[in-house]
Each structure stands twice: as structure tokens, then as C-alpha cells.
Design a protein around this motif. Sequence first.
Motif, PDB file in Angstrom:
ATOM      1  N   ALA A   1       0.830  -1.205   0.000  1.00 35.65           N
ATOM      2  CA  ALA A   1       0.000   0.000   0.000  1.00 35.65           C
ATOM      3  C   ALA A   1       0.868   1.260   0.000  1.00 35.65           C
ATOM      4  CB  ALA A   1      -0.931  -0.001   1.198  1.00 35.65           C
ATOM      5  N   LEU A   2       1.966   1.244   0.739  1.00 39.27           N
ATOM      6  CA  LEU A   2       2.854   2.412   0.735  1.00 39.27           C
ATOM      7  C   LEU A   2       3.455   2.649  -0.643  1.00 39.27           C
ATOM      8  CD1 LEU A   2       4.622   2.101   4.186  1.00 39.27           C
ATOM      9  CD2 LEU A   2       3.095   3.928   3.420  1.00 39.27           C
ATOM     10  N   VAL A   3       3.774   1.580  -1.342  1.00 39.29           N
ATOM     11  CA  VAL A   3       4.279   1.722  -2.709  1.00 39.29           C
ATOM     12  C   VAL A   3       3.209   2.344  -3.593  1.00 39.29           C
ATOM     13  CG1 VAL A   3       4.963   0.423  -4.772  1.00 39.29           C
ATOM     14  CG2 VAL A   3       5.993  -0.103  -2.573  1.00 39.29           C
ATOM     15  N   GLN A   4       1.971   1.882  -3.452  1.00 43.86           N
ATOM     16  CA  GLN A   4       0.891   2.420  -4.267  1.00 43.86           C
ATOM     17  C   GLN A   4       0.634   3.888  -3.974  1.00 43.86           C
ATOM     18  OE1 GLN A   4      -2.397  -0.135  -3.399  1.00 43.86           O
ATOM     19  NE2 GLN A   4      -1.620  -1.799  -4.667  1.00 43.86           N
ATOM     20  N   HIS A   5       0.757   4.283  -2.711  1.00 41.54           N
ATOM     21  CA  HIS A   5       0.465   5.662  -2.331  1.00 41.54           C
ATOM     22  C   HIS A   5       1.686   6.571  -2.406  1.00 41.54           C
ATOM     23  CE1 HIS A   5      -3.606   4.700  -1.422  1.00 41.54           C
ATOM     24  NE2 HIS A   5      -3.210   3.710  -0.655  1.00 41.54           N
ATOM     25  N   SER A   6       2.806   6.055  -2.835  1.00 39.96           N
ATOM     26  CA  SER A   6       3.985   6.902  -3.002  1.00 39.96           C
ATOM     27  C   SER A   6       3.814   7.885  -4.154  1.00 39.96           C
ATOM     28  CB  SER A   6       5.239   6.052  -3.208  1.00 39.96           C
ATOM     29  OG  SER A   6       5.150   5.343  -4.427  1.00 39.96           O
ATOM     30  N   VAL A   7       2.802   7.676  -4.976  1.00 40.59           N
ATOM     31  CA  VAL A   7       2.533   8.604  -6.076  1.00 40.59           C
ATOM     32  C   VAL A   7       2.214  10.008  -5.543  1.00 40.59           C
ATOM     33  CG1 VAL A   7       0.065   8.113  -6.287  1.00 40.59           C
ATOM     34  CG2 VAL A   7       1.356   8.789  -8.293  1.00 40.59           C
ATOM     35  N   TRP A   8       1.753  10.085  -4.293  1.00 37.84           N
ATOM     36  CA  TRP A   8       1.462  11.391  -3.706  1.00 37.84           C
ATOM     37  C   TRP A   8       2.725  12.240  -3.582  1.00 37.84           C
ATOM     38  CZ3 TRP A   8      -3.235  13.147  -3.552  1.00 37.84           C
ATOM     39  CH2 TRP A   8      -4.296  12.261  -3.476  1.00 37.84           C
ATOM     40  N   LEU A   9       3.898  11.615  -3.582  1.00 33.25           N
ATOM     41  CA  LEU A   9       5.149  12.380  -3.496  1.00 33.25           C
ATOM     42  C   LEU A   9       5.369  13.252  -4.732  1.00 33.25           C
ATOM     43  CD1 LEU A   9       7.463   9.708  -1.890  1.00 33.25           C
ATOM     44  CD2 LEU A   9       6.374  11.668  -0.790  1.00 33.25           C
ATOM     45  N   LEU A  10       4.665  12.955  -5.815  1.00 34.55           N
ATOM     46  CA  LEU A  10       4.762  13.801  -7.006  1.00 34.55           C
ATOM     47  C   LEU A  10       4.248  15.206  -6.736  1.00 34.55           C
ATOM     48  CD1 LEU A  10       3.648  11.302  -9.787  1.00 34.55           C
ATOM     49  CD2 LEU A  10       5.957  12.123  -9.287  1.00 34.55           C
ATOM     50  N   LEU A  11       3.455  15.381  -5.704  1.00 33.64           N
ATOM     51  CA  LEU A  11       2.975  16.714  -5.354  1.00 33.64           C
ATOM     52  C   LEU A  11       4.118  17.642  -4.952  1.00 33.64           C
ATOM     53  CD1 LEU A  11      -0.243  15.864  -3.337  1.00 33.64           C
ATOM     54  CD2 LEU A  11      -0.110  16.856  -5.619  1.00 33.64           C
ATOM     55  N   LEU A  12       5.247  17.062  -4.561  1.00 32.97           N
ATOM     56  CA  LEU A  12       6.404  17.884  -4.221  1.00 32.97           C
ATOM     57  C   LEU A  12       6.913  18.669  -5.421  1.00 32.97           C
ATOM     58  CD1 LEU A  12       8.404  15.474  -1.915  1.00 32.97           C
ATOM     59  CD2 LEU A  12       7.203  17.549  -1.243  1.00 32.97           C
ATOM     60  N   LEU A  13       6.590  18.211  -6.625  1.00 28.26           N
ATOM     61  CA  LEU A  13       7.048  18.877  -7.835  1.00 28.26           C
ATOM     62  C   LEU A  13       6.187  20.070  -8.234  1.00 28.26           C
ATOM     63  CD1 LEU A  13       7.844  15.675  -9.935  1.00 28.26           C
ATOM     64  CD2 LEU A  13       9.430  17.071  -8.586  1.00 28.26           C
ATOM     65  N   LEU A  14       5.030  20.230  -7.595  1.00 26.15           N
ATOM     66  CA  LEU A  14       4.147  21.332  -7.952  1.00 26.15           C
ATOM     67  C   LEU A  14       4.748  22.673  -7.530  1.00 26.15           C
ATOM     68  CD1 LEU A  14       0.640  19.940  -6.980  1.00 26.15           C
ATOM     69  CD2 LEU A  14       1.602  20.194  -9.264  1.00 26.15           C
ATOM     70  N   PRO A  15       4.556  23.706  -8.345  1.00 28.27           N
ATOM     71  CA  PRO A  15       5.115  25.029  -8.002  1.00 28.27           C
ATOM     72  C   PRO A  15       4.188  25.805  -7.060  1.00 28.27           C
ATOM     73  CG  PRO A  15       4.114  25.116 -10.154  1.00 28.27           C
ATOM     74  CD  PRO A  15       3.992  23.703  -9.693  1.00 28.27           C
ATOM     75  N   ILE A  16       3.909  25.214  -5.906  1.00 32.26           N
ATOM     76  CA  ILE A  16       3.110  25.889  -4.887  1.00 32.26           C
ATOM     77  C   ILE A  16       3.896  25.866  -3.589  1.00 32.26           C
ATOM     78  CG2 ILE A  16       0.857  25.403  -5.946  1.00 32.26           C
ATOM     79  CD1 ILE A  16       0.555  23.015  -4.125  1.00 32.26           C
ATOM     80  N   PRO A  17       3.502  26.677  -2.616  1.00 35.31           N
ATOM     81  CA  PRO A  17       4.270  26.724  -1.360  1.00 35.31           C
ATOM     82  C   PRO A  17       4.369  25.358  -0.678  1.00 35.31           C
ATOM     83  CG  PRO A  17       2.644  28.482  -1.421  1.00 35.31           C
ATOM     84  CD  PRO A  17       2.389  27.622  -2.616  1.00 35.31           C
ATOM     85  N   LEU A  18       5.517  25.122  -0.080  1.00 41.16           N
ATOM     86  CA  LEU A  18       5.762  23.871   0.620  1.00 41.16           C
ATOM     87  C   LEU A  18       4.767  23.682   1.764  1.00 41.16           C
ATOM     88  CD1 LEU A  18       7.667  21.434   0.675  1.00 41.16           C
ATOM     89  CD2 LEU A  18       9.068  22.680   2.314  1.00 41.16           C
ATOM     90  N   SER A  19       4.330  24.786   2.357  1.00 45.40           N
ATOM     91  CA  SER A  19       3.368  24.703   3.456  1.00 45.40           C
ATOM     92  C   SER A  19       2.012  24.178   2.982  1.00 45.40           C
ATOM     93  CB  SER A  19       3.186  26.067   4.117  1.00 45.40           C
ATOM     94  OG  SER A  19       2.672  26.993   3.178  1.00 45.40           O
ATOM     95  N   LEU A  20       1.765  24.169   1.704  1.00 45.90           N
ATOM     96  CA  LEU A  20       0.543  23.594   1.143  1.00 45.90           C
ATOM     97  C   LEU A  20       0.791  22.182   0.615  1.00 45.90           C
ATOM     98  CD1 LEU A  20      -2.402  24.026   0.403  1.00 45.90           C
ATOM     99  CD2 LEU A  20      -1.660  25.078  -1.726  1.00 45.90           C
TER     100      LEU A  20
END
Length: 137
Positions: free
Chosen positions: A45-64
Motif C-alpha cells: 500500500a505504501l508503494v501504491q500511495h507513493s505517487v502522492w510524493l509527485l505533489l512535491l514537484l508542484l510550483p506551490i508553497p511547501l506549506s501547502l
Amino acid sequence: MRAKRPNPVRWLWYAVGGRLPDVYREWVLYDLTSRTWVLRHLARALVQHSVWLLLLLLPIPLSLRLPMIVLGVSVGMTFSLSFMEDASERRLIRHGFPAGLNRRIREESTTAERADLAAMYTAWYTATPHADDPPPA
């Protein structure tokens, strides 16, 4: 004879829901019925949900970004844990095993433990109340 384990690439395919070749059937059965099957499910399940780490690439504030990742992973893991019995059964069926085999194997392997636990609960709940115990509300 030990079951043949998949290599890391095949395991990743298996973790995201792919079907392994028949040579790994014995390992799949072990994976879904061993006493550590819940931990193995969590790893997949952690492998499947690691896709959420792609949100780190978004150009929005880290606090969001960080709360979005935490929320996504926590909701995903909650659903994954809620349906892990069904998910493991579907995975076994996909690999050619009969429905209900995983539960049957796990229940047969822990009969003595379940009997001890049932005896403990029975002793606890059928004990006569002491004079010091408050009356039930």
C-alpha cells in the motif's frame, strides 16, 4: 523447497496490482497467508500511495504541498487497511487460487491462539462481580 521470490522489478509490478507469472504462485500464496501478511499489505500500500510524493514537484508553497501529501497518504492508507482482506482475496483469485483460501489458511494456522483468546475473554466476562466493584450503570 522454498517458493521462488520475485525480483524487485516484478515485486513492484505485483505491489501496484500486477499479476506475476505462474512460477511465483507459491510465493504469492505465502505472501498473502503468512503471519506477517498485514505488514506485507502495508508495504504494498505504501508503494501504491507513493505517487502522492509527485505533489512535491508542484510550483506551490511547501506549506501547502506537505499537508496535501499527508492527507492523501493517510486517506489512502485508511482505505487500504479497511479493505485489506478483500484486496488480498482478489489478489489470490487473480493468481488462480479459489476464493476464500487465504482466510481459511490463516484461520487454520491460528486455531490454538484463538482458543486461548476465547478462553481469556470467557473467563473475564463470566467472572462473578466482587463486592468492591461498582454496580453496572
